[in-house]
Design a protein around this motif. Structure first.
Motif, PDB file in Angstrom:
ATOM      1  N   SER A   1      67.663  48.870  78.411  1.00  0.00           N
ATOM      2  CA  SER A   1      68.408  47.755  77.838  1.00  0.00           C
ATOM      3  C   SER A   1      69.798  48.209  77.398  1.00  0.00           C
ATOM      4  CB  SER A   1      67.654  47.188  76.630  1.00  0.00           C
ATOM      5  OG  SER A   1      68.411  46.169  75.992  1.00  0.00           O
ATOM      6  N   GLN A   2      70.751  47.318  77.524  1.00  0.00           N
ATOM      7  CA  GLN A   2      72.074  47.561  76.954  1.00  0.00           C
ATOM      8  C   GLN A   2      71.912  47.824  75.455  1.00  0.00           C
ATOM      9  OE1 GLN A   2      74.557  44.111  76.832  1.00  0.00           O
ATOM     10  NE2 GLN A   2      76.472  45.255  76.885  1.00  0.00           N
ATOM     11  N   HIS A   3      72.753  48.681  74.926  1.00  0.00           N
ATOM     12  CA  HIS A   3      72.735  49.074  73.506  1.00  0.00           C
ATOM     13  C   HIS A   3      71.494  49.884  73.139  1.00  0.00           C
ATOM     14  CE1 HIS A   3      75.815  46.039  73.446  1.00  0.00           C
ATOM     15  NE2 HIS A   3      74.999  45.022  73.287  1.00  0.00           N
TER      16      HIS A   3
ATOM     17  N   PRO B   1      71.353  43.398  80.476  1.00  0.00           N
ATOM     18  CA  PRO B   1      72.179  42.954  79.350  1.00  0.00           C
ATOM     19  C   PRO B   1      71.319  42.589  78.155  1.00  0.00           C
ATOM     20  CG  PRO B   1      72.117  41.284  81.080  1.00  0.00           C
ATOM     21  CD  PRO B   1      71.472  42.503  81.642  1.00  0.00           C
ATOM     22  N   ALA B   2      71.806  42.917  76.969  1.00  0.00           N
ATOM     23  CA  ALA B   2      71.059  42.651  75.741  1.00  0.00           C
ATOM     24  C   ALA B   2      71.096  41.169  75.390  1.00  0.00           C
ATOM     25  CB  ALA B   2      71.626  43.471  74.597  1.00  0.00           C
ATOM     26  N   LYS B   3      70.162  40.747  74.568  1.00  0.00           N
ATOM     27  CA  LYS B   3      70.147  39.397  74.015  1.00  0.00           C
ATOM     28  C   LYS B   3      70.169  39.521  72.500  1.00  0.00           C
ATOM     29  CE  LYS B   3      66.325  37.020  74.257  1.00  0.00           C
ATOM     30  NZ  LYS B   3      65.207  36.221  74.817  1.00  0.00           N
TER      31      LYS B   3
ATOM     32  N   ASP C   1      66.344  42.057  76.117  1.00  0.00           N
ATOM     33  CA  ASP C   1      66.037  40.817  76.839  1.00  0.00           C
ATOM     34  C   ASP C   1      64.963  41.175  77.858  1.00  0.00           C
ATOM     35  OD1 ASP C   1      65.906  38.629  78.552  1.00  0.00           O
ATOM     36  OD2 ASP C   1      68.049  38.200  78.425  1.00  0.00           O
TER      37      ASP C   1
ATOM     38  N   ALA D   1      65.185  39.730  81.374  1.00  0.00           N
ATOM     39  CA  ALA D   1      66.226  40.391  82.176  1.00  0.00           C
ATOM     40  C   ALA D   1      65.753  41.762  82.654  1.00  0.00           C
ATOM     41  CB  ALA D   1      67.510  40.522  81.365  1.00  0.00           C
TER      42      ALA D   1
ATOM     43  N   ASP E   1      78.615  50.302  74.052  1.00  0.00           N
ATOM     44  CA  ASP E   1      79.191  48.974  74.327  1.00  0.00           C
ATOM     45  C   ASP E   1      79.298  48.145  73.054  1.00  0.00           C
ATOM     46  OD1 ASP E   1      79.375  49.547  77.036  1.00  0.00           O
ATOM     47  OD2 ASP E   1      77.431  48.666  77.508  1.00  0.00           O
TER      48      ASP E   1
END
Length: 389
Positions: A129-131, A151-153, A158, A161, A353
């Motif tokens: 996951s992003q982050h 991409p994170a939610k 997420d 995703a 990010d």
């Protein structure tokens, strides 16, 4: 034959996964900042590495002291006593775990490395996951694989995703709960729904490094799910709530079949005798854990209250850290530099990010107060400079 070393490009001799790798950057050590700025180490506050400000358990210190008499001996490579204590303690929590399901690591990061080495080949991928914790992607690249980033939610995972990224080359999905560095978390129903949809041949590594700090009613205990999902590996550490970061000891729980594979790549004696003894003693020190969590809760309440007073937004966290956003027009890296000049070490998050954020570990009452005073001063300086620019 003599070789001219000056003309040897050793980078090109390295395995492909290492050639383009940038090493993980930990939080700046206190002694390094002291050398750089000529500061006295005792005046420096470090809130950058999610360490436990309580100090070690007295029982852990006593256990370590007893090990000095056996300094010439190798540790128990199988970690029999620690594994037995883990089974006992986890059993009281409702987790029916056997010793053959445990893999011990030199920190839980060892287990992340083992699972990647066992299952990721050139051309394979892992889903992250992003982050999320950057080590996951680094391990995959070292093995010649690729990290697919969902991409994170709302700064968290997420899961839909992440599921969408899984393909026939996916070997592992990494999930951190709660997530580092954002402190966001997944509830039990979200996790179960995800695990039910992941293909059985794809492993799920559930990183629960901050498990002990979470009090949310619907927060899942991943170890309870291991026997239900054969492709699940859960990792935990003694570096955070148990206060043993310098000794580097963690563990993974999985099916016996997966644990057997992980233990095949585990180096002999990867956990030293001091770490084994201290971890076992601290695991049985319920008062120490309760005090650590209570101190963290008080510190979190103080910092969030101060952020609100200062008009700063933050990401609600259930870990022992919190990420705070700098005001519009204020450079987080400039604030970080100002804090360093004041002898306060925190963690900038540009490489996650999250360029506008700083991550703050929850410290002692005094450390938290020193940080807030320094932050208030640096923000005032940055705001004045912005006005005068």
């Amino acid at each position: 034959m003599t070789t001219d070393v000056k003309n040897v490009d050793f980078k090109q001799l390295a395995v492909s996964g290492v050639q383009g790798l940038h090493p993980y950057q930990p939080g700046k050590p206190i002694d390094e900042l002291a050398r750089e700025l000529g500061l006295d180490e005792k005046d420096i506050v470090k809130l950058a590495s999610n360490e436990n400000p309580t100090g070690p358990s007295d029982k852990a210190l006593a256990a370590v002291q007893q090990q000095f008499a056996e300094l010439t001996r190798y540790p128990d490579g199988a970690g029999f006593d620690l594994k037995a204590t883990l089974c006992e303690v986890l059993g009281k929590e409702g987790c029916n775990i056997r010793a053959e399901q445990i893999t011990l690591g030199n920190g839980s990061s060892d287990i992340l490395d083992f699972i990647t080495r066992v299952f990721v080949n050139d051309g394979d991928n892992v889903v992250v996951s992003q982050h999320a914790f950057s080590i996951y992607g680094l391990d995959a690249k070292m093995a010649g694989g690729e990290a697919l980033v969902a991409p994170a939610k709302d700064f968290g995972h997420d899961l839909d995703a992440m599921l969408a990224l899984i393909n026939d080359k996916t070997r592992i999905v990494f999930i951190t709960n709660p997530n580092n560095p954002t402190g966001t978390w997944l509830n039990k129903q979200e996790l179960l729904s995800f695990l039910d949809q992941v293909p059985t041949q794809v492993l799920v590594l559930l990183d629960e490094a901050y498990f002990e700090y979470v009090a949310e009613a619907d927060y899942p205990n991943g170890i309870e799910l291991v026997n239900q999902y054969p492709n699940l590996v859960v990792t935990r550490t003694f570096s955070k709530a148990y206060g043993l970061a310098s000794l580097r000891v963690g563990f993974g729980i999985s099916s016996p079949e997966l644990a057997d594979l992980l233990n095949r790549v585990r180096p002999p004696f990867n956990v030293n005798a001091f770490a084994l003894a201290a971890a076992q003693a601290t695991l049985l020190d319920n008062d120490y854990l309760a005090n650590s969590v209570a101190l963290n809760n008080a510190g979190m309440a103080y910092l969030t209250g101060e952020f609100t007073r200062l008009g700063l937004s933050y990401i609600p966290s259930v870990g022992n850290f919190i990420s705070v956003k700098m005001p519009a027009g204020i450079d987080a890296l400039a604030v970080n530099r100002g804090l360093l000049q004041a002898g306060v070490i925190v963690r900038p998050l540009a490489n996650y990010d999250m360029a506008e954020y700083l991550r703050i570990s929850i410290g002692s009452e005094k450390e938290n107060q020193v940080f807030i005073r320094a932050l208030e001063s640096v923000l005032a300086e940055q705001t004045a400079a912005q006005v005068n620019a």
